[in-house]
Design a protein around this motif. Sequence first.
Motif, PDB file in Angstrom:
ATOM      1  N   ASP A 261      -0.024  -8.954  15.063  1.00  0.00           N
ATOM      2  CA  ASP A 261      -1.295  -9.408  16.285  1.00  0.00           C
ATOM      3  C   ASP A 261      -2.779 -10.557  15.146  1.00  0.00           C
ATOM      4  N   GLN A 262      -2.760  -9.914  13.581  1.00  0.00           N
ATOM      5  CA  GLN A 262      -3.735 -11.040  13.444  1.00  0.00           C
ATOM      6  C   GLN A 262      -3.130 -11.714  13.257  1.00  0.00           C
ATOM      7  N   ALA A 263      -2.135 -12.364  12.866  1.00  0.00           N
ATOM      8  CA  ALA A 263      -1.165 -13.496  12.085  1.00  0.00           C
ATOM      9  C   ALA A 263      -1.793 -14.302  13.552  1.00  0.00           C
ATOM     10  N   VAL A 264      -1.056 -13.476  14.538  1.00  0.00           N
ATOM     11  CA  VAL A 264      -1.181 -14.842  15.889  1.00  0.00           C
ATOM     12  C   VAL A 264      -2.661 -15.534  15.986  1.00  0.00           C
ATOM     13  N   THR A 265      -3.896 -14.017  15.647  1.00  0.00           N
ATOM     14  CA  THR A 265      -5.258 -14.612  15.725  1.00  0.00           C
ATOM     15  C   THR A 265      -5.600 -15.238  15.020  1.00  0.00           C
ATOM     16  N   VAL A 266      -5.648 -15.192  14.455  1.00  0.00           N
ATOM     17  CA  VAL A 266      -6.134 -16.122  12.594  1.00  0.00           C
ATOM     18  C   VAL A 266      -5.085 -18.227  13.393  1.00  0.00           C
ATOM     19  N   MET A 267      -3.995 -17.752  13.476  1.00  0.00           N
ATOM     20  CA  MET A 267      -3.341 -19.101  13.758  1.00  0.00           C
ATOM     21  C   MET A 267      -4.099 -19.539  14.954  1.00  0.00           C
ATOM     22  N   GLN A 268      -3.812 -18.814  16.185  1.00  0.00           N
ATOM     23  CA  GLN A 268      -5.267 -19.152  17.346  1.00  0.00           C
ATOM     24  C   GLN A 268      -6.471 -19.753  17.069  1.00  0.00           C
ATOM     25  N   ALA A 269      -7.592 -18.751  15.925  1.00  0.00           N
ATOM     26  CA  ALA A 269      -8.589 -19.979  15.390  1.00  0.00           C
ATOM     27  C   ALA A 269      -8.428 -20.714  14.915  1.00  0.00           C
ATOM     28  N   ALA A 270      -7.172 -21.013  14.870  1.00  0.00           N
ATOM     29  CA  ALA A 270      -7.386 -22.556  13.631  1.00  0.00           C
ATOM     30  C   ALA A 270      -6.751 -23.614  14.734  1.00  0.00           C
ATOM     31  N   GLY A 271      -6.587 -23.308  15.633  1.00  0.00           N
ATOM     32  CA  GLY A 271      -5.474 -24.105  17.046  1.00  0.00           C
ATOM     33  C   GLY A 271      -4.389 -24.449  16.558  1.00  0.00           C
TER      34      GLY A 271
END
Length: 294
Positions: A261-271
């Motif tokens: 979940d953290q990986a997904v959140t960070v990647m989405q924040a980075a576009g």
Amino acid sequence: MSEVQPALLGPVEVRELAERLGVSPTKKLGQNFVIDPNTVRKIVRLAGVVAGDRVIEVGPGLGSLTLGITEVGADVTAVEIDHRLAAELPTTARTMQPGIFADENAPRLRVVRSDALEISAADLAALPAPPEVLVANLPYNVSVPILMHFLELIPQLRAGLVMVQAEVGYRIAAGPGSKEYGSPSAKAAWYGPWRIAGTVSRRIFWPVPGVDSVLVGYERLAEPRGTEAERVATFALVNAAFAQRRKMLRQALQPVLGTLDQAVTVMQAAGIDPTSRAEELSIEDYLAIARAAA
């Protein structure tokens, strides 16, 4: 009367030197000596080296490329692991191009006896000024680690041209989405754009290698892509991504970014699409993830 052109090493001189020193090129050290002066001058020309440039060369061997660099008036710091070759290089240079040592207080050739992977910032601090151009016929067996070490070690490098195994060269210069693109491609791109500058015939080497070679070069970005801390964080992501390149990045980057979940959140924040794979992302994309995770 025209000026006598400085001498370079040809096949006869290379073999005579090797025989006198008792040197047999070894696969262990990735040694293949260049024996063609025309190719040497081509490399120097494509590297854009001119008089007054400060060049660092890795693995000078018997001095073929070294003499090509000094021939145009550039200064050379040569890093050589073989003690016999390191000791002999100044003598060869003095014999063939005496002007290199015309100023004893500022010779245009300095030899550093060291494993290229172990040379440190302290070693380079002893030089009058930092090298600004990397030109080398890199040992095939450790070409990528050496290249990455020197790019990180010498931020003052404004350009470079190295001769490597063709497969490795195309990998270094590859862009996202290509079949050759990998960790070395992404990391090399951190420092600037890379290009295949030319090909090299097997026949210009002694012994003749069993693989083709290419010249690959780059020019440093006008401004650093990021801070040193960001580079370290970005490279950690690149390592994790390509260690499991068949997986989606949301899974491959978990060791660095935490839970799924953290990986997904960070990647989405980075576009960045979490279902992307390693070879789809540019170095700018990996940097964006590193910044989002900071």
